[in-house]
Design a protein around this motif. Structure first.
Motif, PDB file in Angstrom:
ATOM      1  N   SER A  18      -6.354  23.846   6.137  1.00  0.00           N
ATOM      2  CA  SER A  18      -6.508  23.041   4.925  1.00  0.00           C
ATOM      3  C   SER A  18      -5.126  22.762   4.338  1.00  0.00           C
ATOM      4  O   SER A  18      -4.113  23.060   4.941  1.00  0.00           O
ATOM      5  N   MET A  19      -5.078  22.178   3.162  1.00  0.00           N
ATOM      6  CA  MET A  19      -3.778  21.944   2.533  1.00  0.00           C
ATOM      7  C   MET A  19      -3.854  22.197   1.036  1.00  0.00           C
ATOM      8  O   MET A  19      -4.934  22.237   0.444  1.00  0.00           O
TER       9      MET A  19
ATOM     10  N   ALA B 204     -16.543  20.151   7.747  1.00  0.00           N
ATOM     11  CA  ALA B 204     -17.569  19.783   8.732  1.00  0.00           C
ATOM     12  C   ALA B 204     -17.079  18.641   9.623  1.00  0.00           C
ATOM     13  O   ALA B 204     -17.164  18.709  10.848  1.00  0.00           O
ATOM     14  N   ALA B 205     -16.555  17.575   9.017  1.00  0.00           N
ATOM     15  CA  ALA B 205     -16.108  16.432   9.804  1.00  0.00           C
ATOM     16  C   ALA B 205     -14.948  16.816  10.716  1.00  0.00           C
ATOM     17  O   ALA B 205     -14.877  16.366  11.869  1.00  0.00           O
TER      18      ALA B 205
ATOM     19  N   PHE C 278      -5.433  10.482   7.631  1.00  0.00           N
ATOM     20  CA  PHE C 278      -6.502  10.332   6.640  1.00  0.00           C
ATOM     21  C   PHE C 278      -5.996  10.496   5.205  1.00  0.00           C
ATOM     22  O   PHE C 278      -6.803  10.523   4.283  1.00  0.00           O
ATOM     23  N   LEU C 279      -4.675  10.624   5.052  1.00  0.00           N
ATOM     24  CA  LEU C 279      -4.150  11.004   3.733  1.00  0.00           C
ATOM     25  C   LEU C 279      -4.564  10.041   2.622  1.00  0.00           C
ATOM     26  O   LEU C 279      -4.896  10.464   1.528  1.00  0.00           O
TER      27      LEU C 279
ATOM     28  N   PHE D  48     -10.557  21.762  -1.283  1.00  0.00           N
ATOM     29  CA  PHE D  48     -10.070  23.056  -0.805  1.00  0.00           C
ATOM     30  C   PHE D  48      -9.854  24.054  -1.926  1.00  0.00           C
ATOM     31  O   PHE D  48      -9.526  23.681  -3.045  1.00  0.00           O
TER      32      PHE D  48
ATOM     33  N   SER E 157      -7.165  19.331   7.753  1.00  0.00           N
ATOM     34  CA  SER E 157      -8.177  18.465   7.135  1.00  0.00           C
ATOM     35  C   SER E 157      -7.528  17.653   6.015  1.00  0.00           C
ATOM     36  O   SER E 157      -6.850  18.202   5.159  1.00  0.00           O
ATOM     37  N   GLY E 158      -7.755  16.360   6.046  1.00  0.00           N
ATOM     38  CA  GLY E 158      -7.133  15.488   5.055  1.00  0.00           C
ATOM     39  C   GLY E 158      -5.948  14.736   5.630  1.00  0.00           C
ATOM     40  O   GLY E 158      -5.531  13.722   5.077  1.00  0.00           O
ATOM     41  N   ALA E 159      -5.397  15.212   6.746  1.00  0.00           N
ATOM     42  CA  ALA E 159      -4.291  14.512   7.403  1.00  0.00           C
ATOM     43  C   ALA E 159      -4.737  14.048   8.797  1.00  0.00           C
ATOM     44  O   ALA E 159      -5.022  12.875   9.012  1.00  0.00           O
ATOM     45  N   MET E 160      -4.881  14.976   9.741  1.00  0.00           N
ATOM     46  CA  MET E 160      -5.304  14.599  11.096  1.00  0.00           C
ATOM     47  C   MET E 160      -6.824  14.593  11.273  1.00  0.00           C
ATOM     48  O   MET E 160      -7.325  14.364  12.380  1.00  0.00           O
ATOM     49  N   GLY E 161      -7.527  14.830  10.196  1.00  0.00           N
ATOM     50  CA  GLY E 161      -8.983  14.765  10.193  1.00  0.00           C
ATOM     51  C   GLY E 161      -9.421  14.472   8.767  1.00  0.00           C
ATOM     52  O   GLY E 161      -8.610  14.583   7.838  1.00  0.00           O
ATOM     53  N   PRO E 162     -10.673  14.116   8.548  1.00  0.00           N
ATOM     54  CA  PRO E 162     -11.145  13.868   7.183  1.00  0.00           C
ATOM     55  C   PRO E 162     -10.986  15.121   6.317  1.00  0.00           C
ATOM     56  O   PRO E 162     -10.915  16.240   6.829  1.00  0.00           O
ATOM     57  N   VAL E 163     -10.933  14.917   5.028  1.00  0.00           N
ATOM     58  CA  VAL E 163     -10.755  16.022   4.091  1.00  0.00           C
ATOM     59  C   VAL E 163     -12.101  16.744   3.891  1.00  0.00           C
ATOM     60  O   VAL E 163     -12.639  16.838   2.783  1.00  0.00           O
ATOM     61  N   SER E 164     -12.639  17.231   5.004  1.00  0.00           N
ATOM     62  CA  SER E 164     -13.956  17.866   5.037  1.00  0.00           C
ATOM     63  C   SER E 164     -13.977  18.806   6.228  1.00  0.00           C
ATOM     64  O   SER E 164     -13.627  18.416   7.348  1.00  0.00           O
TER      65      SER E 164
ATOM     66  N   MET F  20     -20.890  25.630   3.968  1.00  0.00           N
ATOM     67  CA  MET F  20     -20.244  24.387   4.390  1.00  0.00           C
ATOM     68  C   MET F  20     -21.220  23.227   4.283  1.00  0.00           C
ATOM     69  O   MET F  20     -22.219  23.184   4.980  1.00  0.00           O
TER      70      MET F  20
ATOM     71  N   ALA G  14     -19.893  14.743   3.632  1.00  0.00           N
ATOM     72  CA  ALA G  14     -19.123  15.724   4.400  1.00  0.00           C
ATOM     73  C   ALA G  14     -18.856  15.228   5.820  1.00  0.00           C
ATOM     74  O   ALA G  14     -17.833  15.572   6.412  1.00  0.00           O
TER      75      ALA G  14
END
Lengths: 513, 513
Positions: A309-310, A275-276, B433-434, B447, A266-273, B412, B418
Motif C-alpha cells: 500500500s502507500m 481486491a482489484a 493508476f495514480l 489505506f 495499490s494505487g500506482a501499479m494497480g487500482p487503489v483497492s 476486504m 473494489a
C-alpha cells in the motif's frame, strides 16, 4: 557429487551441535513441513469474484507482451488472441495450461540434505533480494559491495532458519553490472551449500546462471531436476516485457524453475483497492505461468505476489500494513485453488533502521505470510527501507524469528505425553511443576529458545551493558562470520566454475547499466 | 447522565477531527466489529481431547477453594463434591452453569458512545495492567507514581485504538496500598470517559469500586447493566483463593462483570506442555465461571487465559514465543465452543526497552490474539519487561499498530467499486493508476495510515534527525499530554466521588502491603 553429500552430512552434524549449544534444537530442517491449517480469510463468494476478475482481465482486457517476438509466436501457436502486442486468452485455456505446472517440486542443493521441497504443505525461507545499499551499526548505510555480498551469503549459510540463499542479498555495486551476475552466482555456489537463484536481468545472464548450475550439479541433474530458478517481476499493470519472457524461455527451456512476481503498490501499479490489485496480480502471474508451460510443459513455476500500500499523506510506499497482510491471506487461498506453489510476503518494512517500526511491520507481514501458507518466502530476513537496504543486524534478528514460526507451523501435540496427566498425580494444587518427572522428561524440547531475545531480569540485562536487540545482533553476525567455515566443494568443480567466470568476464565489456 | 452523553458527543466530534488530521479516519469506533473468520488452528479431535482433560481435572482431580467458607457453602449447596477445600464437579454440571453466563454483553461507559460490546464478533483493546515500574526515554526506569498513573490514563483516553482503560496502567507506588484503589478508580472516572475496571486485591476494595461506579453511573444503571468489572488471577495450578471468590461475590453479586484469568507459565504453574496448560487454564476458568453463575445467574463473565513459556537456558519467563501464539489460537476455539467471551494475549514481551525484540514479540503475540478472536484484550499496549514495566513510548507504538489490526478485522470489500473495472478502461498496460478517477474517488479511505511509521525516503528521514520509532513516540506522548482536555463530568457527580474517596481514605489506615 556424492563426495559433497558425505562431507555435507558431516558439516550438518557440526551445525546441529552448535544449534543445540544455542538451545534451538529441531528448528533447522532443510525446509518447513507445515502441520497446521490455512487461514480462510476470504469466503467462497469473494474468491470466485477475484477469479472472475482475473479471467476478465486475461480475456477482455488482455496483457501486453512486448519486445520479444518469440513470445508472441508462442502465444499465437497456442491459439491465443494476439492483437499487435496485446495477448488475450480465455480463463479456461490459461487454467488448463497452469494445470500442467507441478503443484510441488524439489529444488536440489549441492548438499542434498539442503534440497528444498516447494509447494504443498512445505514452506521455504530465503533472505532479502535486491537492495543497492547495506547498513550495519558500525558503518551505517553505504552502497553494497562484493565484500558485503559474500558476508551476507556466509551469514545466510550459517543461519539455520534460512533454507535458501535467494540471490541478490545486496547489489555488489563495485562490480560492473555486466559481470555482477557471475560473481553473485559463484558466491552462492562456493560459500554456501544451500539452494539459490540465478540471474534474470538479461537473457545471456540467465543463460550464464544455468550454465554454471550445469557445471556445479552436472548436466544430468539439470535434465532431471530443478537446480536453479529465476525470480522476475512483471511490469504491472498488465505488461510482460522481454526480461520476463526470456527468463522463462531460458530457465523453463532448461527444465529449471521460474517465479514470476507482479510487484504492485495499490494505487500506482494497480487500482487503489486490495481486491482489484490481487485479481490483477493473479491474472498477470497466471498468464506467465501459462506461457512457461507453453515453453516447457511441466516446468516448475512459482506464482508470485508482491502487493503493498502507500502513505495517504506522502504517496510513499508502505509495508507491513493491514492491506498487504490481507492480501497475503487471500493470495494464499487463490494459489491453493490453482494448485500452484506461491511466493508472497516477507519481513517487510519502510523503516530505515531495525527499530520498533521495522519489527512491527516485518512481524505482521511475516506472520501473515507464514499463516497464509506461502511456499517460497523471499525477503524473509534482512529487508529495510522498502527494499533499498540490507540490514546486517536485521538479517540476524529476522532469521531468529523465523525459527519461532517454524515451531508454530509444527502445530500442537495432544498425545498422552502432551496431556501430562501423570504430572497432576505428582504436583498438588498451588504447587509447581518445575521439578516433576513430566517436566524433567520434556524440558529440553518444550519451547522455542529465541537466541536474539533477552528474557533475563533488568538487573542482569543492565549488568551486561543494557544492550538492545540491534546491539546483540551486531555481536552475533560478527561471531558468525568469525566462526564461518566454507562448505567443502570438489576442487575440480570449483576450478571449472572459476574458469567459466573468468572466461565470461573476458568476453563481456565492463558496463554499469 | 444525559448531560454527559451530550457533551461526550461533542468531544468525540473533536477527537474525530484530530484523527482525520492525522490521516486515520475510521479506526476509532468504540470497539471493533470483526468481519473476518476465525483461525481453526486445532482440529476437532484435539479440541475434544482438551475438553476431556478439563473435565477430568474438574471431576477427578478437583480444584482447591481456600480461605472463603462462603465459597465452599455455595459449592455444597449446588451439589458439588466438596472434600475439605477440594471441590470436584462433573463437566456437565459446570458446562450447564457456564451456559447461563451471557455470550455477549455491554459494559457501559460514562460517555455512552464509548460503551463497549464484549463477546461475539466484537473485540475490545485495553492497555497494560499491573506494572510497578514505568519507563520513558527521558527519565529511564523508575517506580510508578500517581503522576505517571494519571499521565497513562490521559494517554489511554487520547489514543483512539484503545477502547477501554483497564485499571492498573502502572502501580502508583507513592500511594499506600490500602488507599491506592480509590485514587486509581477515581482517575479513570475523572480523566477519561472510556469504560474501565475496578479493584480486586481485597473484598472491601472491590466493594469501594462498585460503590464508586454507583455514584458515577447511578444505582439504576448498575442494576440493569454492567458498568464495572474485576480482573482477577487464579493461583495456578488448581487453586482458587479468596481474592478470586470474593471478587466474584462482590462484582457478580452487584450484577457487574468479572474476568478470571489463570496465569500459567508452562513448566511452573502448569505442565511443560502447551496442550496440558491450556486444558488446565480452561478447567480453572470454567470452575470460576460456574461459581460466578451460582452467585448470580446471568452475571457477565469473561473467560481469561494468560499462558506463556520460559527460557530453557535460564528458566526466565518468555513472551511472544510460538507456544503462547499457539495457545491464543486454541483457547479462542475453546471459548467459542463454550459460548463465553474471552480475554487472552496482548502485546507482550520480555524485553526491557521498546527495541526490535519487544516489537517482534509484541506483534506476534498481538496479531495472533486478534486473529484468535479475543474479545477483551488487556495488555494490548505499553507492556515491557514481562509485565514489570509500563513503557510510555511503547504504549504509543503499540496503540498505533492496534489501528492496523482494526483495519484487517474489517475484512476486504469485493463490491463493484473494489473491483475497479472502470480503472482499466482508463489506464493502459504499463501506465499508472495514480490520477485515474477510481483512485481519486477512493484514495482518502483506501489505506491505514500508521501515524508512528515513517515511510519517507532516507534523505528526508535523515534531514528530520534520523529519529527512530521510540524517539517519534516520545514526541507524540508529550504532544498528547499537552493537548489533553479532560472529558466533561457533572460537577455534582465529581464532588460525590471526591467525597467518597476522601471519606474512605480517612477510614482506612495507611498500609504498604
Amino acid at each position: 557429487m556424492q563426495g559433497n553429500a558425505t562431507t555435507g552430512r558431516r558439516r550438518r552434524g557440526k551445525t546441529s551441535a552448535r544449534l543445540r549449544e544455542r538451545g534451538s534444537p529441531g528448528v533447522a530442517p532443510a525446509y518447513v513441513k507445515r502441520e497446521i491449517p490455512f487461514f480462510p480469510f476470504a469466503g467462497e463468494e469473494a474468491l470466485v469474484k477475484l477469479e472472475e476478475q482475473a479471467d476478465w482481465l486475461m480475456q477482455e482486457v488482455g496483457l501486453e507482451f512486448r519486445d520479444d517476438d518469440e513470445a508472441l509466436r508462442i502465444w499465437r501457436a497456442a491459439g491465443a488472441d494476439v492483437d499487435g502486442t496485446r495477448v488475450r486468452a480465455p480463463g479456461d485455456m490459461i487454467r488448463a495450461l497452469c494445470a500442467t505446472a507441478p503443484s510441488e517440486f524439489t529444488q536440489v542443493a549441492r548438499n542434498p540434505e539442503r534440497s528444498v521441497r516447494i509447494g504443498g504443505g512445505n514452506q521455504v525461507f530465503a533472505p532479502v533480494y535486491g537492495p543497492p545499499f547495506v547498513r550495519d551499526l558500525d558503518n551505517g548505510r553505504r552502497y553494497g559491495a562484493m565484500e558485503n555480498f559474500v558476508d551476507l551469503v556466509k551469514l545466510t549459510y550459517a543461519l539455520p532458519s534460512l533454507h535458501h540463499g535467494g540471490l541478490v542479498v545486496c547489489e555488489p555495486c563495485d562490480v560492473p553490472v555486466s559481470k555482477r551476475h557471475l560473481d553473485m552466482v559463484y558466491a552462492h555456489m562456493r560459500w554456501s551449500d544451500k539452494p539459490h537463484l540465478g540471474a534474470i536481468t538479461e537473457m545471456s545472464r540467465a543463460e550464464d546462471s544455468v550454465a554454471m548450475a550445469r557445471i556445479l550439479h552436472g548436466e544430468e541433474t539439470l535434465e532431471e531436476s530443478c537446480a536453479i530458478m529465476g525470480n522476475v517481476n512483471t511490469n504491472s499493470p498488465l505488461l510482460v516485457d522481454k526480461v520476463v519472457t526470456q527468463s522463462i524461455r531460458v530457465y523453463c527451456g532448461a527444465n529449471q524453475g521460474i517465479m514470476v512476481v507482479p510487484f504492485i503498490l495499490s494505487g500506482a501499479m494497480g487500482p487503489v483497492s486490495t481486491a482489484a490489485s490481487i485479481a490483477q496480480a493473479l491474472a498477470e502471474a497466471m498468464m506467465c505461468c501459462a506461457f512457461s508451460q507453453l515453453v516447457r510443459p511441466g516446468a516448475p513455476f512459482i506464482l508470485g505476489n508482491f502487493l503493498s500500500s502507500m502513505s495517504l499523506k506522502s504517496g510513499a510506499p508502505t509495508f507491513g500494513m493491514p492491506e498487504p497482510v490481507i492480501s497475503n491471506f487471500v493470495i494464499g487461498q487463490l494459489a491453493r485453488r490453482l494448485g500452484l506453489p506461491l511466493r508472497c510476503g516477507g519481513a517487510l518494512t519502510a523503516s530505515k533502521v531495525a527499530d520498533y517500526q521495522a519489527a512491527c511491520e516485518s512481524s505482521d507481514s511475516m506472520l501473515s505470510t507464514v499463516l497464509a501458507g506461502a511456499h517460497f518466502v523471499l525477503q524473509a530476513a534482512g529487508w529495510l527501507e522498502g527494499g533499498l537496504c540490507t540490514g546486517y543486524e536485521k538479517l540476524i534478528l529476522d532469521a531468529d524469528r523465523l525459527g519461532a514460526y517454524q515451531v508454530m507451523l509444527a502445530g500442537m501435540p495432544v498425545d498422552d505425553n502432551a496431556m501430562a496427566r501423570d504430572a497432576y498425580a505428582e504436583v498438588e494444587p498451588a504447587g509447581h511443576f518445575l521439578g516433576c518427572a513430566h517436566t524433567m522428561r520434556n524440558y529440553e524440547t518444550a519451547f522455542y529458545e529465541a537466541s536474539m531475545s533477552d528474557s533475563d531480569n533488568v538487573e542482569s540485562w543492565e549488568e551486561r551493558g543494557s544492550m538492545d536487540a540491534q546491539m546483540r545482533a551486531n555481536e552475533r553476525w560478527k561471531q558468525l562470520l568469525e566462526s564461518y567455515e566454507a562448505p567443502p566443494i570438489d576442487p575440480a568443480v570449483n576450478e571449472a566454475l572459476e574458469d567459466f567466470v573468468a572466461r565470461r568476464k573476458r568476453e563481456l565489456p565492463d558496463a554499469w547499466y
